[in-house]
Design a protein around this motif. Structure first.
Motif, PDB file in Angstrom:
ATOM      1  N   GLY A 287      40.467  33.974  32.911  1.00 44.76           N
ATOM      2  CA  GLY A 287      40.489  35.416  32.680  1.00 44.76           C
ATOM      3  C   GLY A 287      39.130  36.063  32.853  1.00 44.76           C
ATOM      4  N   ASP A 288      38.865  37.074  32.024  1.00 49.89           N
ATOM      5  CA  ASP A 288      37.627  37.836  32.142  1.00 49.89           C
ATOM      6  C   ASP A 288      36.381  36.985  31.939  1.00 49.89           C
ATOM      7  N   ALA A 289      36.509  35.840  31.322  1.00 46.49           N
ATOM      8  CA  ALA A 289      35.344  34.973  31.137  1.00 46.49           C
ATOM      9  C   ALA A 289      34.787  34.496  32.472  1.00 46.49           C
ATOM     10  N   CYS A 290      35.625  34.395  33.496  1.00 46.67           N
ATOM     11  CA  CYS A 290      35.147  33.904  34.794  1.00 46.67           C
ATOM     12  C   CYS A 290      35.356  34.888  35.943  1.00 46.67           C
ATOM     13  N   HIS A 291      36.287  35.829  35.814  1.00 46.23           N
ATOM     14  CA  HIS A 291      36.491  36.792  36.908  1.00 46.23           C
ATOM     15  C   HIS A 291      36.865  38.170  36.376  1.00 46.23           C
ATOM     16  N   PRO A 292      35.963  38.824  35.634  1.00 47.60           N
ATOM     17  CA  PRO A 292      36.268  40.165  35.133  1.00 47.60           C
ATOM     18  C   PRO A 292      36.527  41.124  36.281  1.00 47.60           C
ATOM     19  N   MET A 293      37.563  41.929  36.132  1.00 51.52           N
ATOM     20  CA  MET A 293      38.022  42.800  37.205  1.00 51.52           C
ATOM     21  C   MET A 293      37.670  44.259  36.928  1.00 51.52           C
ATOM     22  N   MET A 294      37.331  44.995  37.962  1.00 52.31           N
ATOM     23  CA  MET A 294      37.381  46.441  37.862  1.00 52.31           C
ATOM     24  C   MET A 294      38.854  46.814  37.679  1.00 52.31           C
ATOM     25  N   PRO A 295      39.154  47.958  37.072  1.00 55.97           N
ATOM     26  CA  PRO A 295      40.548  48.259  36.713  1.00 55.97           C
ATOM     27  C   PRO A 295      41.392  48.834  37.836  1.00 55.97           C
ATOM     28  N   PHE A 296      40.863  48.946  39.063  1.00 55.64           N
ATOM     29  CA  PHE A 296      41.509  49.752  40.085  1.00 55.64           C
ATOM     30  C   PHE A 296      42.741  49.124  40.722  1.00 55.64           C
ATOM     31  N   MET A 297      42.993  47.831  40.473  1.00 56.99           N
ATOM     32  CA  MET A 297      44.226  47.208  40.941  1.00 56.99           C
ATOM     33  C   MET A 297      45.124  46.767  39.785  1.00 56.99           C
ATOM     34  N   ALA A 298      44.678  47.038  38.561  1.00 61.92           N
ATOM     35  CA  ALA A 298      45.446  46.698  37.352  1.00 61.92           C
ATOM     36  C   ALA A 298      45.793  45.211  37.315  1.00 61.92           C
ATOM     37  N   GLN A 299      44.802  44.356  37.597  1.00 61.33           N
ATOM     38  CA  GLN A 299      45.072  42.922  37.662  1.00 61.33           C
ATOM     39  C   GLN A 299      44.271  42.090  36.671  1.00 61.33           C
TER      40      GLN A 299
END
Length: 372
Positions: A287-299
């Motif tokens: 999850g966010d611990a290794c691949h934090p996402m910008m919110p623009f694809m809601a993934q």
């Protein structure tokens, strides 16, 4: 069976615990908070995430309170022209096996928590140290735990990641996000039962709305450029008049949504580069611990839930722990990197023409049957 310690009791950590239990393991979740509260406002679960959650047995409960957007719509900021309309709802369920669901984040956390027996989640456990030899030693403020495997699901400021790979320093994008929830009856705007994205005059400006609570409420998400930011928080109050001023040139329907907001929460958006490696010995991240996402694809949540399912499958398939963790990473690294970078680019599904193939690549992923 190996003893598994999960650090972090958010969406990724609880989903990992549920997936591991389904695979026959008995994990323990260590969460630093003293209790679970109704934190955060929204979550948009696209079909890939809902399919993974259905396999964990919580999908039925989520459908009881969630909304089910009929379309994913893109509109132009000033003219209101539709540039993209992707069928969701029943069509998404027919095409991908599960629908899109939008809900309060706390409803998802509560469903995952109820899927776990008492005693699996241990609250008030803040990680203060981690070391590995032939086992993993974890120090929490006031107590120590030994485990065969540790899973860092402790979010964007992961203490496990720092212990494994050193401190990393995120980069402020210069973009600030605003969030609000308003009653659907408080605004007379079409398509409130859809996921709608108003694309602004530049990539840093956009307005997104989608239904919550079976359509009784509407979630509003907007972004603007801001040169400085000193905090990284999801709960700082924002200035609703400042937000309205930033959107004064938008279409009247978009402005009406902001006029209906009594207050907003404000947060800065940071980017992290994809990590080349998530695992070290008997420890790994998700999850966010290794691949934090910008919110623009809601993934963000979707990738964490997918990680959880694939990790549990890998540990069940390979008796050697380090081999299993390498298989998990190999199965997930390319997909999460692509989504992480695409989310940063913020152009996904803006124009019609390639929508079906682009959506299929994200929504059509099945974590329960993906190669491991």
């Amino acid at each position: 069976m190996p003893e598994i310690a999960i650090v972090g009791g958010g969406i990724g950590g609880l989903a990992a615990a549920a997936a591991l239990r389904k695979a026959g393991f008995s994990p323990v979740v260590h969460e630093q908070a003293a209790g679970f509260g109704r934190v955060g406002a929204d979550i948009n679960l696209t079909p890939n995430a809902v399919r993974a959650l259905d396999g964990l047995g919580v999908g039925g409960e989520l459908r009881e309170t969630a909304a089910r957007p009929k379309f994913r719509i893109s509109r132009t900021w000033d003219t209101g022209e539709e540039t993209s309309r992707l069928p969701m709802g029943d069509e998404a369920e027919r095409r991908y096996g599960s629908p899109q669901l939008t809900m309060h984040r706390a409803d998802l956390l509560a469903a995952l928590e109820r899927a776990l027996p008492d005693g699996v989640v241990r609250l008030g456990h803040k990680l203060t140290g981690l070391s590995t030899t032939d086992r993993v030693e974890l120090d929490f403020s006031g107590t120590s735990v030994s485990a065969d495997i540790v899973i860092g699901a402790d979010g964007i400021h992961s203490a496990v990641r720092t212990a494994l790979f050193g401190a990393e320093h995120p980069e402020f994008t210069g973009v600030v996000a605003y969030r609000a929830v308003l009653p659907a009856g408080s605004v007379d705007v079409p398509n409130l039962d859809c996921f709608t994205k108003w694309w602004g005059p530049d990539p840093d400006t956009q307005l997104v709305t989608f239904p919550l609570n079976r359509g009784e409420d509407v979630f509003v998400f907007a972004t603007t450029r801001q040169s400085q930011w000193r905090h990284e928080s999801w709960t700082a109050p924002g200035d609703v008049d400042e937000l309205r001023e930033a959107y004064r040139g938008f279409h009247p329907e978009a402005r009406a949504l902001l006029e209906a907001c009594d207050s907003v929460l404000q947060s800065a958006l940071y980017v992290r580069d994809p990590l080349p490696n998530w695992s070290s010995g008997l420890a790994t991240l998700l999850g966010d611990a290794c691949h934090p996402m910008m919110p623009f694809m809601a993934q963000g949540a979707g990738m964490a839930v997918e990680d959880s399912v694939v990790l549990a499958r890998a540990l069940a398939a390979y008796p050697n722990i380090e081999v299993a963790l390498k298989a998990y990473q190999a199965a997930r690294l390319d997909r999460t990197r692509e989504v992480q970078l695409a989310s940063r680019g913020n152009s996904w599904l803006k124009q019609s023409g390639t929508n079906s193939a682009a959506a299929d690549a994200i929504y059509g992923y099945d974590a329960w049957h993906a190669p491991v």
